[in-house]
Design a protein around this motif. Structure first.
Motif, PDB file in Angstrom:
ATOM      1  N   ILE A  28      64.307  28.084  20.977  1.00 36.65           N
ATOM      2  CA  ILE A  28      64.832  28.816  22.570  1.00 36.65           C
ATOM      3  C   ILE A  28      64.745  27.329  23.484  1.00 36.65           C
ATOM      4  O   ILE A  28      65.529  27.068  24.378  1.00 36.65           O
ATOM      5  CB  ILE A  28      63.870  29.875  23.007  1.00 36.65           C
ATOM      6  N   ALA A  56      65.737  36.119  32.181  1.00 35.98           N
ATOM      7  CA  ALA A  56      64.944  36.163  30.884  1.00 35.98           C
ATOM      8  C   ALA A  56      64.872  37.633  30.428  1.00 35.98           C
ATOM      9  O   ALA A  56      64.871  38.005  29.182  1.00 35.98           O
ATOM     10  CB  ALA A  56      63.442  35.627  31.242  1.00 35.98           C
ATOM     11  N   SER A  59      68.025  38.648  28.772  1.00 35.22           N
ATOM     12  CA  SER A  59      68.060  38.046  27.361  1.00 35.22           C
ATOM     13  C   SER A  59      67.229  38.657  26.235  1.00 35.22           C
ATOM     14  O   SER A  59      67.724  38.755  25.320  1.00 35.22           O
ATOM     15  CB  SER A  59      67.664  36.496  27.586  1.00 35.22           C
ATOM     16  N   TYR A  60      66.043  39.238  26.829  1.00 35.28           N
ATOM     17  CA  TYR A  60      65.265  39.734  26.021  1.00 35.28           C
ATOM     18  C   TYR A  60      65.795  41.407  25.489  1.00 35.28           C
ATOM     19  O   TYR A  60      65.660  41.583  24.296  1.00 35.28           O
ATOM     20  CB  TYR A  60      63.741  40.063  26.585  1.00 35.28           C
ATOM     21  N   SER A 290      69.397  28.232  28.422  1.00 34.85           N
ATOM     22  CA  SER A 290      67.955  28.070  28.353  1.00 34.85           C
ATOM     23  C   SER A 290      67.341  29.015  27.461  1.00 34.85           C
ATOM     24  O   SER A 290      66.210  28.803  27.044  1.00 34.85           O
ATOM     25  CB  SER A 290      67.227  27.657  29.716  1.00 34.85           C
ATOM     26  N   PHE A 291      67.874  30.346  27.575  1.00 40.32           N
ATOM     27  CA  PHE A 291      67.016  31.385  26.756  1.00 40.32           C
ATOM     28  C   PHE A 291      67.922  31.476  25.431  1.00 40.32           C
ATOM     29  O   PHE A 291      67.780  32.770  24.827  1.00 40.32           O
ATOM     30  CB  PHE A 291      66.940  32.662  27.661  1.00 40.32           C
ATOM     31  N   TYR A 318      59.385  35.112  25.139  1.00 39.93           N
ATOM     32  CA  TYR A 318      59.803  35.065  26.362  1.00 39.93           C
ATOM     33  C   TYR A 318      59.086  35.266  27.615  1.00 39.93           C
ATOM     34  O   TYR A 318      59.301  34.618  28.521  1.00 39.93           O
ATOM     35  CB  TYR A 318      61.073  36.630  26.516  1.00 39.93           C
ATOM     36  N   CYS A 322      59.592  31.572  29.917  1.00 40.18           N
ATOM     37  CA  CYS A 322      59.803  31.982  31.381  1.00 40.18           C
ATOM     38  C   CYS A 322      58.750  31.302  32.313  1.00 40.18           C
ATOM     39  O   CYS A 322      59.171  30.581  33.411  1.00 40.18           O
ATOM     40  CB  CYS A 322      60.028  33.415  31.664  1.00 40.18           C
ATOM     41  N   TYR A 325      59.181  27.272  31.910  1.00 44.14           N
ATOM     42  CA  TYR A 325      60.146  27.092  32.715  1.00 44.14           C
ATOM     43  C   TYR A 325      59.957  26.945  34.068  1.00 44.14           C
ATOM     44  O   TYR A 325      60.345  25.888  34.716  1.00 44.14           O
ATOM     45  CB  TYR A 325      61.558  27.838  32.415  1.00 44.14           C
TER      46      TYR A 325
END
Length: 504
Positions: A28, A56, A59-60, A290-291, A318, A322, A325
């Motif tokens: 990731i 995030a 995406s999860y 980015s994810f 995640y 997150c 980031y």
């Protein structure tokens, strides 16, 4: 006749939950993370903070859809294996004992013990394989087109990042050319019109060679060096993965520590706004990019020893990523007066805000950070190019007749895999635009739309074949179809907002 599923020797390929956690983190956290501080500065720290958390979370949610769809694909193949076994055993009762002795390696042990569980993650199903199972011909073509566009964008970003990093390390950094331009004016010029001001400057005082020419020379050399590797079959190894993990952790931790040191010693130099809606295209593009791990997720999940922990491992990843980031971006936008669109370029050895000239050790660190994209992306470039070549061949050729095609036809697809990314990055080095297009369009398709379609059709297909009484232990916690509609609505909103702002 379908002969069943060969179960891989799990002990020889499996790894622990911790190793799986590290591998997922590694896949990731990549180039997208290096563009986040720049888009945070453009979009505003408050808006970026909120949107990144939402990205995030969504995406999860779609990652859990991929896990459920993969378990559904295993269930369908296992159901087919069991039906083939029953048919063959019933049609050949007299050879039943012989059959069990000779077919034991190709039939799952759970079938032999009559304790069969349909939903598993033991067999790896890539997204393309699941698309063949659950989608019709039109859906499969759309899937491959989206996947190919994303891979082309990936290769373009890799090529531009490597060439820019090497160019900026090799070229002299002369502030005199920009002495009459304020940081805010330079930021606006780069946001609206790219980096033409840098391209026209000379690379060295003694030679009349522009930075753009040096960039293109490096790009040509990089493509000629790593491009031919697409002709071969190169596989990632466990040791290469672990080495890449070490490099990435070291580089990102060093960037955070240096930015914190600058904040403590020099104070706040950057003064980003809280909200800037005009930065939404870059924010969504970089955030989605980015994810991204969905295209590689099946390869990472299959070897995990305790597969029931897959969703929990991903949730920990995640949360950590997150947070990671946010810390990386927030420290960067307040430590530096201007944040480059590729964050490692803020750590050049001769950067104006760096004190590395006073210490040889810090110079080594700065060179390591500046060349970090070169080290990591150069090893990944051939692997992405090979994946792209394979998908192009699958889309346009009948792979069962592959050996009958001429050498010219077979060589065409490796050439096409590296030609388009080279042409794109030859005429632009603007990573922000490349990330926006790749993340906001093809990335939205792979990360949002495709997982929703896969999990929906897997539920329909499994319900028709197995009935509703058998529970999928790998089902997503977000079971309601409302979640599917919400993700689709989010993806449409993302593309719409990005398109409006991008064309404006």
């Amino acid at each position: 006749m379908y002969r069943g599923i060969r179960s891989p020797p799990v002990d020889s390929v499996s790894y622990t939950n911790l190793v799986g956690f590290i591998f997922i983190f590694n896949i990731i956290v990549g180039t997208g993370a290096l563009t986040l501080p720049g888009v945070f500065a453009k979009s505003g720290w408050c808006l970026s903070f909120v949107v990144l958390i939402l990205l995030a979370l969504v995406s999860y949610i779609t990652v859990t859809f991929v896990i459920e769809a993969m378990a559904g694909a295993n269930a369908i193949k296992n159901w087919q294996s069991l039906q083939a076994l029953r048919y063959k055993r019933n049609s050949n009762e007299e050879d039943n004992e012989l059959y069990w002795n000779t077919e034991s390696e190709t039939v799952p042990l759970t079938i032999q013990n009559m304790q069969f569980h349909y939903y598993q993650l033991t067999q790896k199903f890539e997204l393309g394989e699941m698309a063949k199972i659950f989608f019709n011909d039109c859906g499969r073509i759309l899937f491959y087109l989206c996947f190919i566009i994303y891979l082309y964008g990936d290769l373009s970003i890799y090529s531009a990042a490597v060439a820019r990093s090497l160019r900026d390390v090799l070229c002299e950094h002369d502030h005199s050319n920009n002495s009459d331009i304020s940081i805010s004016e330079l930021s606006s010029m780069r946001l609206l019109g790219g980096l033409k001001d840098n391209d026209n400057r000379t690379c060295w005082k003694e030679h009349n060679v522009s930075r753009l020419i040096v960039y293109r020379i490096i790009l040509i050399g990089f493509t000629m060096l790593f491009g031919p590797l697409v002709l071969f079959s190169i596989q990632k190894t466990k040791y290469l993965q672990m080495l890449t993990v070490v490099f990435r952790w070291l580089a990102f931790i060093l960037m955070i520590c240096i930015a914190l040191k600058m904040l403590v010693i020099d104070g706040v130099k950057g003064h980003p706004v809280a909200v800037n809606f005009y930065g939404i295209p870059s924010l969504f593009g970089a955030g989605v990019y980015s994810f991204m791990c969905h295209h590689s997720l099946p390869s990472l999940l299959a070897p995990i020893k305790h597969k029931s922990m897959a969703k929990k491992i991903l949730s920990y990843d995640y949360i950590l990523i997150c947070s990671f980031y946010i810390v990386l971006a927030i420290t960067g936008i307040f430590a530096f007066e201007y944040v480059e669109d590729l964050y490692t370029l803020n750590f050049l050895p001769y950067h104006a805000t760096s004190e590395s000239l006073f210490s040889n050790f810090l110079i080594v660190i700065d060179y390591f950070l500046s060349l970090f994209p070169v080290f990591t992306l150069s090893t990944s470039y051939p692997l992405i190019a090979i994946t792209l070549k394979n998908n192009l061949q699958t889309l346009f050729l009948d792979m069962s007749q592959y050996n009958s095609y001429s050498i010219l036809i077979r060589a065409l697809f490796p050439f096409l895999s590296i030609l388009l990314p080279f042409c794109i990055t030859y005429f632009t080095e603007n990573l922000s635009i490349l990330v926006v297009i790749t993340g906001s369009y093809a990335g939205v398709g792979i990360q949002y739309v495709i997982p929703v379609c896969l999990v929906y059709y897997s539920r329909v297909t499994c319900s028709e074949l197995l009935g509703s009484g058998i529970k999928n232990q790998f089902q997503s916690p977000f079971q309601s179809n409302i979640w599917l509609l919400m993700v689709l609505a989010w993806s449409v909103l993302s593309v719409f907002l990005v398109s409006i702002n991008l064309f404006r």
